[in-house]
Design a protein around this motif. Sequence first.
Motif, PDB file in Angstrom:
ATOM      1  N   LYS A  66       0.825  -1.122  -0.017  1.00 25.78           N
ATOM      2  CA  LYS A  66      -0.041  -0.542  -0.002  1.00 25.78           C
ATOM      3  C   LYS A  66       0.885   1.494   0.171  1.00 25.78           C
ATOM      4  O   LYS A  66       0.205   2.518  -0.793  1.00 25.78           O
ATOM      5  N   GLN A  69       2.473   1.540  -3.297  1.00 24.84           N
ATOM      6  CA  GLN A  69       1.350   1.927  -4.429  1.00 24.84           C
ATOM      7  C   GLN A  69       1.197   3.352  -4.291  1.00 24.84           C
ATOM      8  O   GLN A  69       1.490   4.573  -5.216  1.00 24.84           O
ATOM      9  N   ASN A  70       0.961   3.621  -2.754  1.00 25.63           N
ATOM     10  CA  ASN A  70       0.908   5.738  -2.804  1.00 25.63           C
ATOM     11  C   ASN A  70       2.373   6.476  -3.443  1.00 25.63           C
ATOM     12  O   ASN A  70       1.659   7.605  -3.471  1.00 25.63           O
ATOM     13  N   ASN A 129       6.138  10.514   4.172  1.00 29.68           N
ATOM     14  CA  ASN A 129       4.664   9.953   3.395  1.00 29.68           C
ATOM     15  C   ASN A 129       4.405   8.931   4.331  1.00 29.68           C
ATOM     16  O   ASN A 129       3.626   8.048   3.382  1.00 29.68           O
ATOM     17  N   ASP A 268      -5.483   5.669  -5.860  1.00 29.60           N
ATOM     18  CA  ASP A 268      -4.142   6.617  -5.738  1.00 29.60           C
ATOM     19  C   ASP A 268      -3.164   6.464  -5.345  1.00 29.60           C
ATOM     20  O   ASP A 268      -2.964   5.598  -5.246  1.00 29.60           O
ATOM     21  N   PHE A 269      -2.632   7.572  -5.840  1.00 30.48           N
ATOM     22  CA  PHE A 269      -0.700   7.952  -6.010  1.00 30.48           C
ATOM     23  C   PHE A 269      -0.863   8.976  -5.955  1.00 30.48           C
ATOM     24  O   PHE A 269      -1.474  10.432  -5.982  1.00 30.48           O
ATOM     25  N   ILE A 270       0.562   9.999  -5.072  1.00 36.77           N
ATOM     26  CA  ILE A 270       0.969  11.211  -4.835  1.00 36.77           C
ATOM     27  C   ILE A 270       1.017  12.143  -6.074  1.00 36.77           C
ATOM     28  O   ILE A 270       1.882  11.177  -7.551  1.00 36.77           O
ATOM     29  N   LYS A 272      -1.699  12.198  -8.561  1.00 35.51           N
ATOM     30  CA  LYS A 272      -2.639  12.025  -9.517  1.00 35.51           C
ATOM     31  C   LYS A 272      -3.641  12.763 -10.192  1.00 35.51           C
ATOM     32  O   LYS A 272      -3.240  12.758 -10.739  1.00 35.51           O
TER      33      LYS A 272
END
Length: 368
Positions: A66, A69-70, A129, A268-270, A272
């Motif tokens: 997770k 992925q983010n 993060n 979602d990701f930083i 996006k």
Amino acid sequence: MEKLKKTALFDSYKKYGAKMIDFAGWSMPVQFEGIIPEHNAVREKAGLFDVSHMGEADIRGKDALKFVQNLITNDASVLEDNQVMYSPMCYQNGGVVDDIIVYRFDGGHFFLVINAANIEKDINWMLENCDGFDVKIANISSSIIQLALQGPEAQNILQKLTDVNLEEIKFFFCRRDVSVCGRKCMISRTGYTGEDGFEIYSSTENAEYLWNNILEAGRKEGIKPVGLGARDTLRFEVNLPLYGNELSEFITPLEAGLGFFVKLDKKDFIGKISLLKQKKEGLKRKIIGFEMIDRGIPRKGYEVFKEDRKIGEVTTGYRSPSLKKNLGLALVNSSYSRLGTEIFVKIRGRFLKAEVVNKRFYKKNYKK
């Protein structure tokens, strides 16, 4: 050079005639015999690079997947155990923190390879993060060496030194706990040259032993030690981006032509939201490839014009050792990115003619 960081192979460089430079705070060999013979050795036979200045981060924990992925724009959920992935890692505004290589060891353990100039920045970004994720982030850069053996003879050479059947390691997969010359290593079928080859990771104390044994094993095949100069010409010919040139905090992966590695359908990701907005509105700038028509070699930072209007800047430029052409990559106004467009590069005060061409200048020779 005394205050610069050094890899575990620093004392071995002189033996091979290395010419040293300051690269991102590291004392590194730019060349040994010379950029062109080293470049040609990788294209035709094999070359060995010390890339131990690169950084490594170890990510472990229940939420490792997770978290990764983010962090990245690509989709790590599709990775199998011991599979490898390339991905940009973005700020909220879509600019690039770094472009990294992601290794999945298992769902709770990832290994990230980061650019030498960005180690401290990247580790801090990860730590900033990780709130809400059950993960432990370790900077293990100082305990790891990385060697890159690249070229059409790479497999033949490395196979002499290990009992593992290298034919079974597929492109962008790795094998851990492998014995190379009796030393414990990780081998991945990855690289930064456009040729087949391997990256070999081990403990720092094994650096000189592995380096010397690989060079000796490849003597018959014509292996050469290779510096950062040829590393750059090799990656440039096959349109592999360099952070700080084709990617930066001011250049998004979409502008760099890396949309394939930006999975906007991922949950979602930083970054996006910003990248979705940029794609919807249309790109105002793009990285293009160009070939000089007039005589002149383009270099990073040279201005690009259309008529008397500046439309962008060169990000990388060389006389291609493989193609014997003066070629470049440039970030320009998208209106001038169409193939065949005539542009001008300002070189030493003169406006020299060039033409926009496919930026994949040289065909990659990866083993699938």
